[in-house]
Write an enzyme that holds these catalytic residues in place. Sequence first.
Site, PDB file in Angstrom:
ATOM      1  N   GLY A 155      88.855  29.841  37.226  1.00 45.73           N
ATOM      2  CA  GLY A 155      88.522  29.998  35.804  1.00 45.73           C
ATOM      3  C   GLY A 155      88.169  28.707  35.428  1.00 45.73           C
ATOM      4  N   ARG A 156      88.238  28.385  33.946  1.00 47.37           N
ATOM      5  CA  ARG A 156      87.817  27.112  33.524  1.00 47.37           C
ATOM      6  C   ARG A 156      88.435  26.082  33.859  1.00 47.37           C
ATOM      7  NH1 ARG A 156      88.855  30.357  28.611  1.00 47.37           N
ATOM      8  NH2 ARG A 156      87.057  30.668  27.128  1.00 47.37           N
ATOM      9  N   ILE A 157      89.880  26.031  34.147  1.00 48.72           N
ATOM     10  CA  ILE A 157      90.569  24.785  34.838  1.00 48.72           C
ATOM     11  C   ILE A 157      90.298  24.764  36.276  1.00 48.72           C
ATOM     12  CG2 ILE A 157      92.814  23.807  35.344  1.00 48.72           C
ATOM     13  CD1 ILE A 157      93.687  24.812  33.139  1.00 48.72           C
ATOM     14  N   THR A 236     100.138  23.492  38.729  1.00 45.50           N
ATOM     15  CA  THR A 236     100.048  23.097  37.217  1.00 45.50           C
ATOM     16  C   THR A 236      99.741  24.443  36.299  1.00 45.50           C
ATOM     17  OG1 THR A 236      97.587  22.759  37.491  1.00 45.50           O
ATOM     18  CG2 THR A 236      99.355  20.811  37.926  1.00 45.50           C
ATOM     19  N   GLU A 267     112.893  26.771  33.243  1.00 43.82           N
ATOM     20  CA  GLU A 267     112.457  25.559  32.889  1.00 43.82           C
ATOM     21  C   GLU A 267     113.241  25.476  31.418  1.00 43.82           C
ATOM     22  OE1 GLU A 267     108.049  25.389  31.682  1.00 43.82           O
ATOM     23  OE2 GLU A 267     107.474  25.660  33.690  1.00 43.82           O
ATOM     24  N   HIS A 286     106.355  19.843  32.775  1.00 49.02           N
ATOM     25  CA  HIS A 286     105.532  20.700  32.259  1.00 49.02           C
ATOM     26  C   HIS A 286     104.675  20.179  31.321  1.00 49.02           C
ATOM     27  CE1 HIS A 286     104.598  25.118  30.972  1.00 49.02           C
ATOM     28  NE2 HIS A 286     103.608  24.554  30.593  1.00 49.02           N
ATOM     29  N   ALA A 288     101.077  18.717  32.308  1.00 48.31           N
ATOM     30  CA  ALA A 288      99.791  18.495  32.832  1.00 48.31           C
ATOM     31  C   ALA A 288      98.696  18.695  31.833  1.00 48.31           C
ATOM     32  CB  ALA A 288      99.505  19.491  33.671  1.00 48.31           C
TER      33      ALA A 288
END
Length: 317
Positions: A155-157, A236, A267, A286, A288
Amino acid sequence: MTLRVLISAPYLIPQLERFEHLFEAARIEIVVPEVEERLEEAGLMPYAGAIDGAICGDDRFSAAVLGHAAPRLKVISKWGTGIDSIDLDAAKALGIQVFNTPGAFTEPVADSVMAYILAFARRSSWMDRQMRQGQWNKLPSIALHEATLGVVGVGRIGQAVLRRARSFGMRLLGNDIVDIDPAFITEVGVEMESLSVLLGEADFVSLNCDLNPSSYQLINEDRLRQMKPTAILINTARGPIVKEQALVDALTEGRLGGAALDVYEVEPLPLDSPLRQMDNVLLAPHNANSSPTAWENVHWNTIRNLFKGLGLEPPSP
């Protein structure tokens, strides 16, 4: 009539003073709970039925919470992209609007992935550590043009990661459950493969997919056994995409070269997690998505989405 809004997004809370005038002008009362990383179902229940809107982080808006919050709750505005912690089916059935900010952290997250790849390829963190201990060891490193990168979730990332990796001359593999634009495939020269092929051939595997029923614990015992024993896993995206105990086992038994993790099943990462003791693992809290520009844009877009969902005129920066 005064509206009441819960603000539990941990990135926004420290900046609230700058935005208080916007809420005051709109006659919105702000409720700010104590929150470290997120509120679970039990932490949200005391507010259910007493708020008209919410600006949240990864809070657990389950069907039970939403059921108690309706019909007063009109909108949930997520600070960030991922909305996997919100029961979207329940929200839709109850008429609760859910907004997020897609694409908000594409650039910083893609940079973080490349930072992890470079750290492992060039062994920079390990050489620094040894030098500080008085050692003079020339650790074997690789150049990125000698390595293959596999991106799960294009996708975008994922696309931003592939564009960066192409500049380093890496061989590129991709995997996704949806068809990817042929123009992008041609642009970067990525080879779209099955997950099994990607895992078997990649020196670095970057997880950049959404968390959904098809990706929950996608990387499990069987998938980890398909990876090269020298390969590096980078996550990530979302912690539950990886079955964490299976990862710990693979690292402990030497069936995987290492891992770089920004997200976890629980988390904050528990203090007794074996991952904290492993020399071949890089850990981050967490973070990134860290970027002053991106965060500021998300602050404003999240507030604007809240106002929109409440039927108010969205403020401008």
